[in-house]
Scaffold this motif. Sequence first.
Motif, PDB file in Angstrom:
ATOM      1  N   ALA A 209      58.254  31.234  26.254  1.00  0.00           N
ATOM      2  CA  ALA A 209      59.611  31.429  26.766  1.00  0.00           C
ATOM      3  C   ALA A 209      60.638  31.059  25.707  1.00  0.00           C
ATOM      4  O   ALA A 209      61.713  31.658  25.620  1.00  0.00           O
ATOM      5  CB  ALA A 209      59.824  30.609  28.033  1.00  0.00           C
ATOM      6  N   ALA A 210      60.290  30.074  24.886  1.00  0.00           N
ATOM      7  CA  ALA A 210      61.229  29.625  23.859  1.00  0.00           C
ATOM      8  C   ALA A 210      61.575  30.751  22.891  1.00  0.00           C
ATOM      9  O   ALA A 210      62.617  30.734  22.225  1.00  0.00           O
ATOM     10  CB  ALA A 210      60.636  28.437  23.108  1.00  0.00           C
ATOM     11  N   LYS A 211      60.679  31.758  22.816  1.00  0.00           N
ATOM     12  CA  LYS A 211      60.921  32.854  21.878  1.00  0.00           C
ATOM     13  C   LYS A 211      61.764  33.976  22.487  1.00  0.00           C
ATOM     14  O   LYS A 211      62.092  34.953  21.825  1.00  0.00           O
ATOM     15  CB  LYS A 211      59.582  33.453  21.433  1.00  0.00           C
ATOM     16  N   LEU A 212      62.074  33.856  23.779  1.00  0.00           N
ATOM     17  CA  LEU A 212      62.792  34.941  24.451  1.00  0.00           C
ATOM     18  C   LEU A 212      64.254  34.987  24.018  1.00  0.00           C
ATOM     19  O   LEU A 212      64.809  33.975  23.600  1.00  0.00           O
ATOM     20  CB  LEU A 212      62.726  34.741  25.971  1.00  0.00           C
ATOM     21  N   PRO A 213      64.861  36.166  24.120  1.00  0.00           N
ATOM     22  CA  PRO A 213      66.279  36.277  23.763  1.00  0.00           C
ATOM     23  C   PRO A 213      67.129  35.286  24.552  1.00  0.00           C
ATOM     24  O   PRO A 213      66.872  35.097  25.753  1.00  0.00           O
ATOM     25  CB  PRO A 213      66.650  37.713  24.142  1.00  0.00           C
ATOM     26  N   TYR A 214      68.084  34.725  23.917  1.00  0.00           N
ATOM     27  CA  TYR A 214      69.057  33.786  24.507  1.00  0.00           C
ATOM     28  C   TYR A 214      68.457  32.433  24.896  1.00  0.00           C
ATOM     29  O   TYR A 214      69.176  31.547  25.320  1.00  0.00           O
ATOM     30  CB  TYR A 214      69.753  34.365  25.753  1.00  0.00           C
ATOM     31  N   VAL A 215      67.147  32.287  24.813  1.00  0.00           N
ATOM     32  CA  VAL A 215      66.568  31.009  25.233  1.00  0.00           C
ATOM     33  C   VAL A 215      66.697  29.997  24.093  1.00  0.00           C
ATOM     34  O   VAL A 215      66.217  30.238  22.986  1.00  0.00           O
ATOM     35  CB  VAL A 215      65.096  31.157  25.669  1.00  0.00           C
ATOM     36  N   ALA A 216      67.393  28.896  24.384  1.00  0.00           N
ATOM     37  CA  ALA A 216      67.668  27.907  23.346  1.00  0.00           C
ATOM     38  C   ALA A 216      66.743  26.700  23.455  1.00  0.00           C
ATOM     39  O   ALA A 216      66.635  25.902  22.522  1.00  0.00           O
ATOM     40  CB  ALA A 216      69.120  27.449  23.440  1.00  0.00           C
ATOM     41  N   HIS A 217      66.105  26.578  24.609  1.00  0.00           N
ATOM     42  CA  HIS A 217      65.261  25.407  24.800  1.00  0.00           C
ATOM     43  C   HIS A 217      64.273  25.705  25.915  1.00  0.00           C
ATOM     44  O   HIS A 217      64.606  26.397  26.873  1.00  0.00           O
ATOM     45  CB  HIS A 217      66.148  24.205  25.202  1.00  0.00           C
ATOM     46  N   ALA A 218      63.043  25.209  25.754  1.00  0.00           N
ATOM     47  CA  ALA A 218      62.067  25.382  26.832  1.00  0.00           C
ATOM     48  C   ALA A 218      61.183  24.156  26.917  1.00  0.00           C
ATOM     49  O   ALA A 218      60.843  23.562  25.891  1.00  0.00           O
ATOM     50  CB  ALA A 218      61.217  26.632  26.606  1.00  0.00           C
ATOM     51  N   ALA A 219      60.839  23.759  28.127  1.00  0.00           N
ATOM     52  CA  ALA A 219      60.016  22.562  28.303  1.00  0.00           C
ATOM     53  C   ALA A 219      59.203  22.699  29.573  1.00  0.00           C
ATOM     54  O   ALA A 219      59.490  23.539  30.431  1.00  0.00           O
ATOM     55  CB  ALA A 219      60.916  21.338  28.389  1.00  0.00           C
ATOM     56  N   THR A 220      58.184  21.871  29.697  1.00  0.00           N
ATOM     57  CA  THR A 220      57.415  21.849  30.941  1.00  0.00           C
ATOM     58  C   THR A 220      57.295  20.408  31.406  1.00  0.00           C
ATOM     59  O   THR A 220      57.395  19.470  30.620  1.00  0.00           O
ATOM     60  CB  THR A 220      56.028  22.511  30.767  1.00  0.00           C
ATOM     61  N   TYR A 221      57.113  20.272  32.731  1.00  0.00           N
ATOM     62  CA  TYR A 221      57.008  18.933  33.287  1.00  0.00           C
ATOM     63  C   TYR A 221      56.211  18.987  34.581  1.00  0.00           C
ATOM     64  O   TYR A 221      56.130  20.042  35.219  1.00  0.00           O
ATOM     65  CB  TYR A 221      58.417  18.351  33.539  1.00  0.00           C
ATOM     66  N   VAL A 222      55.651  17.859  34.953  1.00  0.00           N
ATOM     67  CA  VAL A 222      54.733  17.886  36.087  1.00  0.00           C
ATOM     68  C   VAL A 222      55.427  18.134  37.427  1.00  0.00           C
ATOM     69  O   VAL A 222      54.937  18.890  38.258  1.00  0.00           O
ATOM     70  CB  VAL A 222      53.844  16.621  36.095  1.00  0.00           C
TER      71      VAL A 222
END
Lengths: 318, 153, 662, 308, 189
Positions: free
Chosen positions: C28-41
């Motif tokens: 997702a971090a590589k998608l257009p306009y995406v500046a940040h991506a993270a996952t959490y439980v």
Amino acid sequence: MSDLTDKVRARAKELLESGEVKLVIGHARGTTPYRSRPHFASTPEQTADLIHDVTCATNLAVYVSKPKEKVAVIAKGCDARSLITIINEGQAERGNVVIVGVPCEGKLDEGGLLERLGFPRQVKAVREEGEEVVVEGTEGEVRVARDEVVMPNCTYCRARTPAVRDELIGDPVPAREEADSYPDLAELDAMTEAERAAFWHEQLSKCIRCYACRNACPSCFCPECFVDEYHPQWALHGGGQFRGNWMWNIGRAQHLAGRCSACGSCQRGCPVDIPLMLLNRWMERATNEAFDHLAGMSEEQKQLAALFRKAEAKVEHG
Amino acid sequence: MAQQLTAETATEERAEVAEWRPTLLAYLCNWCSYAGANLAGASRMPYDAAIRVIRVPCSGRVDPLMIYKAFERGVDGVLVGGCHLGDCHYSEGNYACQGRMTLVKALLKAAGIEEGRFRLEWISASEGSIFQAVVNEMAAKLRELGPARMGDG
Amino acid sequence: MPRVGVFVCQCGTNIAKSVDCAKVAEEAAKLPYVAHAATYVYMCSSAGQQMIEDAIREHNLSAIVVSACTPQMHQKTFEGCTERSGLNRYMSTMANIREQCSYVHKDPELATQKALELTAMAAAKAARDEPLFQSEAPINRKALIVGGGVAGIQAALDIAEAGYEVTVVEKTPSIGGRMSQFDKTFPTLDCSACILTPKMVEAYQNPNIRLLTYAEVEQVGGFVGNFEVKIRKHARSVDEEKCTGCGSCWEKCPQKKIPSEYDEQLGPRTAIYVPFPQAVPLVPVIDRENCLKFLKDRCGVCQKVCPANAVDYTQEDEIIEDTFGAIVVATGFDVWDHSDYGEYGAGQIPDVISGIQFERMLNLSGPTHGKVLRPSDGKEAKTVVFVQCAGSRDDQHGYPYCSKVCCMYTAKHAILLREKAPDAQAYIFYIDIRATGKGYEEFIRDAQRKYGAQYIRGRVSRMFRQGDKVRVFGVDTLGGGQVKIDADLVVLATAIEPRHDAKALSQLLGIGCDNNGFFNEAHPKLAPVDTMSAGIYIAGAAQFARDIPDTVAMASATAAKVVGLFSKEKLLSEPSVANCDVNLCSGCRACYVTCPYDAIEMTEHDDRAARMTRMVACVNENLCHGCGACSGACRSGAMTLRAFTDNQIEAQVEALCELVPA
Amino acid sequence: MDSPERHTQMRVAYYPGCSLEGTAIEFDQSCRAMCEALGIELVEVPDWNCCGASSAHFVNHDLAVALGARNLGLAQRTGADQVTAPCAACYARLKFSEYKLHEDPERLGQMLERGGVDYKGGLRVSSPLELLVRDYGLEALKEKLVQSLNGLKVACYYGCLLVRPTEMPSFDDPENPRSLDSLMETLGAEPVDWAYRVECCGGGLALGRADIVRKLIGDILDNAVEAGAECFVVACPLCQGNLDWRQTEAGSQRGKQYNLPVYYYTQLVGWCLGLPPQRLGIEKLLTPATTLLERKVSGLVSQVSEGV
Amino acid sequence: MADDKKAEKTLLGQVLALSGVHVENCYQCGKCTAGCPVAFEMEIPPQQMMRMVQLNLKDRALNANTVWVCASCETCSARCPMDVKVADVMDALRRIAIEEGVPAPAEARTMAVFHREFLGGIRRWGRLNEHELIGLYKLHTGKFMDDVGLGIRLFGKQKIRPWHFQKVKRTEDMARLFEAALSGEKDGH
């Protein structure tokens, strides 16, 4: 000069002289004897150029856009259908449009005529005689049955006399019986889905996105067409790509469903001969079957979208 | 035993991966069909993974261009889901949808897009199993039809 | 340029078991306009929310996507994150990778790919999110209550108590409803009338309450805070102001054999009548279909004998139009009709009656003056068979559900039978006993021990007339044999069913019905008295079979909802409403003819560019419910729905197709 | 009402079934005689086989379907659009075949093809009772009657198979059927209001478990007698056999003598149409049946036909 | 699917496969038993039979006389509130008993013989000859003296006509039909 032309001129003159209307929209002779052009008469004198004959194919409703004052339109059946449709859609007030109906037994398909006669530059005059069209050339007369040289859509016209009109010049002519059986769609109907897809691939690949169809259509009046939008970009811009062409033409057919008067102007205007009327007639048949709706055939007509309403729904799905 | 079963099912699903996989785009109304899809999920009713859902407030929101656009961009099938007639959260948005989709069906037919590629279904919030069945039926149909063509494939 | 943050929730293992959440975040971090991506439980936990808020600030995000469960669960939760971080609340989008992905797709590869695609679609939408703002509307602080049974009365009293005006619309000539028909209530055996009548009178006397009896809601328009309602008050033929309720008219009325609705057809009433002596208001109505004056223009006795000159044959229906801020639906229930139940005599055996008929029979002021008599010959009934689940738990002939109250009222009937006739014997056929209230189980045991009711576990297969008895073929599944009883009277615990006109009312109000025809609550657990339409609430058996304490509790709950609504200064409307770009609008009126709420007006627009004034569409945001039917109808792209714009939807299709090999 | 002319043109395939060739021969005789008198043309299904009742479905549903379907196929070849089966058991079995084939045409179709059966479905299966009440019409029948049953108190006994299984479409209400009662009223009889009209007589248990049958019909007989019935009218050879032949046994078990003739409705219709008793096989009933009828009509001639 | 195969081995699964009836829907209200005309003769009444099927107690279910006493009157099926076709379940159980060689209980043997001889007759001749059936039945059950008086009376009325022997024209057709039906159902499941 034909009888009808005289009557049209006389009536137009009357309308302008009496001050009943400020403008009469009709046809005048075009650059060649087999062509006409739109003519806007705002003075009694200007009515002298009006004509009405087999060459007057243009749908004049396209020139009616939110008139502030009363205009009269010399309207064939399809012109009248378009007028009623756009009045319904807020593009003109009914009180500002005088529909001067004229009967129509089909208008000339120039391309077809020229191809058939093979002596285009020598045409001196074109006139109707009974069921025939007479072409006077330098090398003598040629007579052809009218149905063979009129626009294809005229051969299945359901509005040869305007269904809605304020007055009528000339004698009414009955509608074509063929209109309801859609003979023009027989070929498309007979195809398999794959064949239809291939057919449209071939046809729509030709589209150069000149939008002549849109320009000729009285029902295309959006300030900005969906095809020109950037956000969202519904269709790829520019010609040459089948997919964008497909989206444009399918989108347009959707938008014209229940609104097309079957005047054939789009197809007549198409420089690459795409049979656009097939799509429009297909949709006319669908709306007629599902909603009993034919654009511009009655004064009380509602917009198609109004017929989707719960109160109007005839058949409940599922 | 449950785990065993899961493993078996997973293998079966995997086998499909190698094959061509259709893309089925669904416009689901928020109140009925989307909730029905949620119910199918909450009840762990497995269905074909081909489906991608775009949530709309009401099936009446669906503009025919949204369907043509999907086909133009290579989606293999489109499903529009709304509340049953009479049950629309907005009273009659689904009637507007029904009317419009009648035209869409006609035009897709004219264009040569196979009937099975487009469906309008009324699925209520309690009809998780119907949602499951519709998705599975439609995905199976799309596999049978193969990739959508607009004459060029 | 938009900066979108993507937050992929693992939902413990609910999502993570089939979706590779780290991979989704990574891609997702590589998608257009995406500046940040993270996952959490657990994204919805306070730590998860904090993580989002921190990321918004740290990465200067303009919008977020939370890939987690359904937005119907947590959309509002994550809107809280954007709001607290200083963004517009609505810059928050959810991708449903749980209900519509991990729960239904077990293959990790497929599930992960789908989760990524759903996330990409959501990101494409979020990148095109625009700040939304709620608009304000005034509140009309008057409540409308449909139905004057115990639920309606209780809700009215509670709302009136809080100081607001209430109008109660009741279809029959008196308020009181079903509870007024009951003899006693379980499990305390209170006299039903003794506890209900004071409430009826209280409602009548409360200055904040207006009772419109013999009236029906005919039309409902508008929206929460401003419902425009048309009420038809049927012609009573008696002037409510003048009538003193003295009773001379109904005593003298010659039409004495009309089956009484109140007595469930077991007893008669007159043509001018009050349904029961404690009726509120104590003003009779003339049943014009049975009145000689109206049928044959004869008689006229009631008018002659009326000392107050209140009888008015010329009275006409009155239409009352009013505006209300909230509506409580408390229309109650009907009783399943056993006349199409062939094996129980198809309604053709007079001594087979319904529970509510038996209830009337037990009542001292009822058709038998409290005696248990056989309708066929008026003889006292000694052997009485009670059949539970008549029409309930019956997929074939009745309803699939348990009607909830029958076990209890049947036990009550058995007890009262013994009290009326100590030598009578009750046989109760049951399948299961459901006695789950306070004192309920004890009540059932009393019926067995103290009152000798014979409980037989099994369903009755068939009953028919045998001489002057009703022969009942049943089974004792515990004892293991067929049971044949020749009964004097059979009482069917007929199912509670929705009012026959519930569907019509639901359409009038724009609230749905469930599969069985009861009104739909907004959420079965968390919003049981709300409906999907803001400002409309349901109380009592209109929602599902209820006993009296539950009904009263629900009624008070609706009152709390109404009072809560009325205590607000202004109403904030749904921010996702339609919006017209006048520059693009052609004025074609497709939206105008489509809108179900008449929320679109055609107004003049001064088009400077074209140097003309033209008509364009304009949305009344207070009337707009946000369905988007207008934008689906718009060809020019002028009309769009906020949060569901053409641009956003098209972008989702694009995003999907970017990732799918065409 | 349909015109009588149309009825004269009725042409129906006729499936007698094994019992009607054997112990229920009078049902066959009376049914044919009745139809002839009413102008209903019966075309016997050529080379018909046993429908399988009451054993085939007991052990194998496909076999039950196949046995029925062969007959339906043969019936269809007569060109008629419906087949009528007097025996209630045959009627139920044929209807069952048609219903199952309609439900699961693919699998059963293949099975039938292997079994050499050629039937594609679509034939209507009826009972002559249905034919009378629904197609012919009781009004039309009334016009043809020459004598009345003059208040004969009759217990209309439908048994099981005329109205069950309930998942198949039925021409009468499964719990409270009325067709026989209406027919008897038309004939001038007085159907008694009694309870056991759809209770089971034991049917196929007749040979294997006569002990059970005796108990069941004892209850039925008692109930009918209590309601004041002088006789039974039935639509099924199994019911007729059980009630008629075992009446004495059931009676002696209970220390009673019943003496209730058990007529087929076709016999009573035939009687009222004025057909000679021998053509109706009334003398073949074990419980003496002629005297009761004769007593009812003595001295009273053709009131019905002159009436209404 | 894997779980289907497992399910088929259970009695519940077998009954579902043969009859299409979902016995798990039964909630033991007993309405079937209440209306059953022959329940008084059954060792296990219908509603308890449904319970046996739910619990997969095959031995107990098949060793009872119940399925052989059932008169197939369909009253139970018609009245079941949950649409459990009890009579169809009885048919399925009977078939399982025959196929798996569970002998009918002693006093139910007569019914088993009756059905066997009945079908045997049809298979041979295509039609039922009641006199043949009676004869074979008596031969195999040894109940020669039962109903002799009745037989003589019926003979006297010419309702039993030993000289009238009926059969279809091509009896080999019947064999083919039996073959297809009996093998077909197995293929189908």
